[in-house]
Design a protein around this motif. Structure first.
Motif, PDB file in Angstrom:
ATOM      1  N   ASN A   1      -7.124   9.835  50.567  1.00  0.00           N
ATOM      2  CA  ASN A   1      -7.565  10.662  51.693  1.00  0.00           C
ATOM      3  C   ASN A   1      -8.145  11.951  51.162  1.00  0.00           C
ATOM      4  O   ASN A   1      -8.106  12.218  49.954  1.00  0.00           O
ATOM      5  CB  ASN A   1      -6.415  10.921  52.684  1.00  0.00           C
ATOM      6  N   ALA A   2      -8.683  12.750  52.070  1.00  0.00           N
ATOM      7  CA  ALA A   2      -9.405  13.972  51.680  1.00  0.00           C
ATOM      8  C   ALA A   2      -8.539  15.212  51.696  1.00  0.00           C
ATOM      9  O   ALA A   2      -8.981  16.268  51.247  1.00  0.00           O
ATOM     10  CB  ALA A   2     -10.601  14.178  52.620  1.00  0.00           C
ATOM     11  N   HIS A   3      -7.309  15.121  52.213  1.00  0.00           N
ATOM     12  CA  HIS A   3      -6.508  16.328  52.426  1.00  0.00           C
ATOM     13  C   HIS A   3      -5.249  16.415  51.581  1.00  0.00           C
ATOM     14  O   HIS A   3      -4.761  17.511  51.313  1.00  0.00           O
ATOM     15  CB  HIS A   3      -6.112  16.452  53.901  1.00  0.00           C
ATOM     16  N   GLY A   4      -4.676  15.276  51.188  1.00  0.00           N
ATOM     17  CA  GLY A   4      -3.468  15.304  50.375  1.00  0.00           C
ATOM     18  C   GLY A   4      -2.188  15.077  51.133  1.00  0.00           C
ATOM     19  O   GLY A   4      -1.098  15.152  50.543  1.00  0.00           O
ATOM     20  N   LEU A   5      -2.276  14.816  52.445  1.00  0.00           N
ATOM     21  CA  LEU A   5      -1.067  14.472  53.187  1.00  0.00           C
ATOM     22  C   LEU A   5      -0.486  13.183  52.617  1.00  0.00           C
ATOM     23  O   LEU A   5      -1.179  12.407  51.975  1.00  0.00           O
ATOM     24  CB  LEU A   5      -1.388  14.330  54.676  1.00  0.00           C
ATOM     25  N   PRO A   6       0.799  12.924  52.835  1.00  0.00           N
ATOM     26  CA  PRO A   6       1.497  11.872  52.080  1.00  0.00           C
ATOM     27  C   PRO A   6       0.845  10.502  52.125  1.00  0.00           C
ATOM     28  O   PRO A   6       0.500   9.981  53.182  1.00  0.00           O
ATOM     29  CB  PRO A   6       2.877  11.829  52.750  1.00  0.00           C
ATOM     30  N   ASN A   7       0.694   9.942  50.948  1.00  0.00           N
ATOM     31  CA  ASN A   7       0.255   8.567  50.760  1.00  0.00           C
ATOM     32  C   ASN A   7       0.757   8.157  49.382  1.00  0.00           C
ATOM     33  O   ASN A   7       0.401   8.788  48.384  1.00  0.00           O
ATOM     34  CB  ASN A   7      -1.268   8.441  50.839  1.00  0.00           C
ATOM     35  N   ASN A   8       1.592   7.129  49.307  1.00  0.00           N
ATOM     36  CA  ASN A   8       2.234   6.809  48.031  1.00  0.00           C
ATOM     37  C   ASN A   8       1.288   6.226  46.998  1.00  0.00           C
ATOM     38  O   ASN A   8       1.682   6.017  45.852  1.00  0.00           O
ATOM     39  CB  ASN A   8       3.428   5.872  48.241  1.00  0.00           C
ATOM     40  N   ARG A   9       0.028   5.982  47.371  1.00  0.00           N
ATOM     41  CA  ARG A   9      -0.966   5.512  46.405  1.00  0.00           C
ATOM     42  C   ARG A   9      -1.897   6.637  45.950  1.00  0.00           C
ATOM     43  O   ARG A   9      -2.786   6.400  45.137  1.00  0.00           O
ATOM     44  CB  ARG A   9      -1.783   4.372  47.018  1.00  0.00           C
ATOM     45  N   GLN A  10      -1.695   7.819  46.467  1.00  0.00           N
ATOM     46  CA  GLN A  10      -2.522   8.969  46.076  1.00  0.00           C
ATOM     47  C   GLN A  10      -1.772   9.738  44.997  1.00  0.00           C
ATOM     48  O   GLN A  10      -0.842  10.496  45.291  1.00  0.00           O
ATOM     49  CB  GLN A  10      -2.827   9.861  47.276  1.00  0.00           C
ATOM     50  N   VAL A  11      -2.160   9.536  43.756  1.00  0.00           N
ATOM     51  CA  VAL A  11      -1.425  10.102  42.631  1.00  0.00           C
ATOM     52  C   VAL A  11      -2.381  10.757  41.643  1.00  0.00           C
ATOM     53  O   VAL A  11      -3.581  10.490  41.622  1.00  0.00           O
ATOM     54  CB  VAL A  11      -0.599   9.015  41.903  1.00  0.00           C
ATOM     55  N   THR A  12      -1.804  11.601  40.802  1.00  0.00           N
ATOM     56  CA  THR A  12      -2.580  12.303  39.783  1.00  0.00           C
ATOM     57  C   THR A  12      -1.642  12.732  38.675  1.00  0.00           C
ATOM     58  O   THR A  12      -0.465  12.335  38.656  1.00  0.00           O
ATOM     59  CB  THR A  12      -3.305  13.514  40.399  1.00  0.00           C
ATOM     60  N   THR A  13      -2.125  13.549  37.759  1.00  0.00           N
ATOM     61  CA  THR A  13      -1.304  14.151  36.711  1.00  0.00           C
ATOM     62  C   THR A  13      -1.691  15.612  36.568  1.00  0.00           C
ATOM     63  O   THR A  13      -2.765  16.036  37.005  1.00  0.00           O
ATOM     64  CB  THR A  13      -1.509  13.454  35.352  1.00  0.00           C
ATOM     65  N   ALA A  14      -0.818  16.367  35.912  1.00  0.00           N
ATOM     66  CA  ALA A  14      -1.135  17.779  35.661  1.00  0.00           C
ATOM     67  C   ALA A  14      -2.374  17.891  34.778  1.00  0.00           C
ATOM     68  O   ALA A  14      -3.213  18.776  34.975  1.00  0.00           O
ATOM     69  CB  ALA A  14       0.059  18.471  35.005  1.00  0.00           C
ATOM     70  N   ARG A  15      -2.511  16.999  33.811  1.00  0.00           N
ATOM     71  CA  ARG A  15      -3.702  17.019  32.952  1.00  0.00           C
ATOM     72  C   ARG A  15      -4.967  16.808  33.774  1.00  0.00           C
ATOM     73  O   ARG A  15      -5.959  17.529  33.622  1.00  0.00           O
ATOM     74  CB  ARG A  15      -3.606  15.936  31.875  1.00  0.00           C
ATOM     75  N   ASP A  16      -4.946  15.820  34.665  1.00  0.00           N
ATOM     76  CA  ASP A  16      -6.134  15.537  35.469  1.00  0.00           C
ATOM     77  C   ASP A  16      -6.492  16.708  36.380  1.00  0.00           C
ATOM     78  O   ASP A  16      -7.681  17.004  36.594  1.00  0.00           O
ATOM     79  CB  ASP A  16      -5.909  14.279  36.313  1.00  0.00           C
ATOM     80  N   MET A  17      -5.501  17.385  36.917  1.00  0.00           N
ATOM     81  CA  MET A  17      -5.783  18.533  37.777  1.00  0.00           C
ATOM     82  C   MET A  17      -6.379  19.692  36.966  1.00  0.00           C
ATOM     83  O   MET A  17      -7.227  20.439  37.464  1.00  0.00           O
ATOM     84  CB  MET A  17      -4.514  18.988  38.500  1.00  0.00           C
ATOM     85  N   ALA A  18      -5.960  19.832  35.715  1.00  0.00           N
ATOM     86  CA  ALA A  18      -6.569  20.849  34.854  1.00  0.00           C
ATOM     87  C   ALA A  18      -8.037  20.505  34.582  1.00  0.00           C
ATOM     88  O   ALA A  18      -8.913  21.383  34.613  1.00  0.00           O
ATOM     89  CB  ALA A  18      -5.794  20.963  33.546  1.00  0.00           C
ATOM     90  N   ILE A  19      -8.313  19.233  34.342  1.00  0.00           N
ATOM     91  CA  ILE A  19      -9.695  18.798  34.130  1.00  0.00           C
ATOM     92  C   ILE A  19     -10.541  19.107  35.353  1.00  0.00           C
ATOM     93  O   ILE A  19     -11.670  19.610  35.239  1.00  0.00           O
ATOM     94  CB  ILE A  19      -9.734  17.281  33.825  1.00  0.00           C
ATOM     95  N   LEU A  20      -9.998  18.824  36.544  1.00  0.00           N
ATOM     96  CA  LEU A  20     -10.744  19.093  37.774  1.00  0.00           C
ATOM     97  C   LEU A  20     -10.982  20.585  37.953  1.00  0.00           C
ATOM     98  O   LEU A  20     -12.078  21.002  38.366  1.00  0.00           O
ATOM     99  CB  LEU A  20      -9.992  18.520  38.972  1.00  0.00           C
ATOM    100  N   GLY A  21      -9.983  21.402  37.655  1.00  0.00           N
ATOM    101  CA  GLY A  21     -10.158  22.843  37.765  1.00  0.00           C
ATOM    102  C   GLY A  21     -11.260  23.350  36.851  1.00  0.00           C
ATOM    103  O   GLY A  21     -12.094  24.177  37.241  1.00  0.00           O
ATOM    104  N   ILE A  22     -11.300  22.848  35.627  1.00  0.00           N
ATOM    105  CA  ILE A  22     -12.348  23.251  34.690  1.00  0.00           C
ATOM    106  C   ILE A  22     -13.704  22.727  35.143  1.00  0.00           C
ATOM    107  O   ILE A  22     -14.728  23.423  35.044  1.00  0.00           O
ATOM    108  CB  ILE A  22     -12.004  22.765  33.272  1.00  0.00           C
TER     109      ILE A  22
END
Length: 495
Positions: free
Chosen positions: A171-192
């Motif tokens: 989804n586009a917002h981040g409300l709960p969905n047990n298949r919507q997952v990430t990692t701290a590394r991936d979020m750092a990549i997205l921030g950069i």
């Protein structure tokens, strides 16, 4: 006892007393940091990652590659997709984004616009950066992807282009969905990636407050203003994830992006982030900046493309035309309405009955659970990206055909009756729609063969989404009649 303790220092000079106070403060700070680290290590949702934004060097990682729920960090990718469309000229700051009934019905935190209203693209950006508005995130997703489900597929494809190989969006917002997952590394990549790819838009993330009409919204990111050089990026919270934060800091020639996930509270998360920044920013390079995140081709904008290219006065196709000669007009109708057709629905998420909805650090924080229970700290592994969601132009991305629900051919059958369910401005979207239709209506289309065909309209190429494998005219029209109950518009034609 108190006199005995104080007595040895009674004769010390003020200089030594000051030195002792500094030493005591230092030891206290070490104890607090150690306590925080111990507490974090005992928290199964905790993860943290700090990257030098100039060189890519990992300055700190704890559980950096462990799967976590992104919560509203998802909106960083939603904004990335919107920035792409703005940079390409398809969307301007003043472009109106419509609010659908689905978007208006999203739970808080939200702006609260009614269905049928619009919001400019720039105000939509401010709404996500400050309020973390779920209703506006959904509206952006529907606007760019035609449906939020298709937008999620585009988001996941984009994540793979950026090297976020452990992230899947639903989804586009981040409300709960047990298949919507990430990692701290991936979020750092997205921030950069946001900083590197869209320097002309990145300053939005530093917005402290935003006014829309008579409403004023403050930024949930409390690290802004607390740490010198902090310029964004995004907070997030759902019960399953804990308190998340991605921070960007540029100071004294150094630059880092840091991620904290799974905080027990907004305050403890912020304090831990501040400690990470203070400890690791001095270790970052002052050297020349390197491009750290490769950039793939821009994603298609289905809704806007069909809205601008095709007539909007064509009526929705009837169930069954009198003669196949009406197919051309029906095709235009399917072309103009296909983007609005629903795609495969994500697994249902139940809301905890007595818990208020919310988001991030707002007072009405989300208290949602999957099927009424908080999931374990080890989320379900992300589903691989279907090959239909991977554009042909992305040579570096390997198609994962082993998990494809259908094997989509681009070669039309030489003869026989076929049914058409959509016409789309990109082959990727046409194939995704075919997969969606077959999944939703498997009882009708289980033995049908999906394929795409191209045609030209007003100088633009479109892709027919069709199914073959029907015994004859009656079988094809019967299938169309059955698809109507699934909300899928359709017509039959002989090849």
């Amino acid at each position: 006892m108190g006199v005995v303790v104080r007595q040895p220092f009674a004769g010390l000079s003020s200089r030594y007393r000051a030195a002792f106070r500094v030493l005591l403060s230092f030891l206290t700070a070490l104890a607090l940091i150690a306590g925080s680290a111990g507490h974090a290590s005992a928290n199964p949702r905790y993860a943290a990652y700090v990257m030098d934004a100039k060189t890519g060097q990992v300055l700190f990682s704890r559980n950096g590659d462990a799967q976590r729920y992104p919560a509203s960090l998802t909106k960083m990718m939603t904004l990335y997709m919107l920035f792409e469309q703005m940079e390409s000229g398809r969307v301007a700051k003043s472009t109106p984004i419509p609010i659908s009934a689905k978007a208006a019905a999203e739970p808080p935190t939200k702006i609260g616009l009614r269905a049928g209203a619009t919001i400019t693209a720039e105000n939509a950006i401010y709404s996500l950066v400050t309020r973390s508005a779920n209703d506006i995130a959904t509206a952006i997703g529907e606007f760019i992807g035609g449906s939020e489900q298709n937008f999620a597929r585009l988001m996941t494809t984009k994540a793979r282009q950026l090297g976020m190989n452990s992230t899947t969006f639903q989804n586009a917002h981040g409300l709960p969905n047990n298949r919507q997952v990430t990692t701290a590394r991936d979020m750092a990549i997205l921030g950069i990636a946001l900083r590197e790819h869209f320097p002309q838009y990145y300053s939005y993330f530093g917005t402290r407050e935003f006014t829309l009409g008579k409403q004023r919204f403050g930024n949930h990111n409390r690290v802004l203003g607390r740490v010198r050089g902090a310029d964004g990026i995004k907070t997030g919270y759902i019960r399953a994830s804990g308190f998340n934060l991605v921070s960007s800091v540029q100071d004294d020639g150094r630059s880092i992006v840091a991620v904290v996930m799974g905080g027990q509270s907004g305050r403890s998360r912020d304090d831990h982030m501040v400690n990470l920044i203070r400890e690791h920013l001095p270790r970052a390079s002052r050297g020349s900046k390197q491009l750290l995140v490769a950039r793939g081709p821009a994603s298609p904008i289905a809704a806007a493309a069909s809205a601008q290219s095709l007539p909007q006065t064509v009526a929705a196709p009837p169930f069954r035309p009198a003669e196949p000669a009406g197919a051309a007009q029906l095709e235009l109708a399917l072309t103009s309405t296909a983007a609005a057709q629903p795609a495969v629905q994500a697994p249902a998420v139940a809301l905890a009955p007595a818990a208020p909805a919310g988001d991030d650090d707002a007072s009405n924080r989300i208290q949602m659970a999957f099927a009424g229970a908080v999931p374990s700290a080890r989320p379900t592994p992300p589903a691989p990206v279907p090959s239909q969601a991977v554009p042909a132009a992305l040579g570096a991305i390997k198609e994962r055909t082993t998990v494809d629900p259908v094997q989509t051919s681009s070669t039309a059958p030489s003869s026989g009756w076929v049914i058409q369910v959509a016409s789309m401005p990109s082959e990727t979207e046409a194939k995704s729609f075919l997969a969606s239709a077959k999944s939703r209506a498997s009882k009708v289309l289980g033995n049908a063969d999906p394929f795409t065909e191209t045609f030209q309209h007003n100088g633009q190429t479109y892709y027919r989404a069709r199914f073959s494998g029907f015994a004859g005219k009656d079988a094809a029209w019967s299938a169309c009649g059955s698809l109507k109950s699934y909300g899928i518009a359709c017509y039959a034609v002989q090849m």
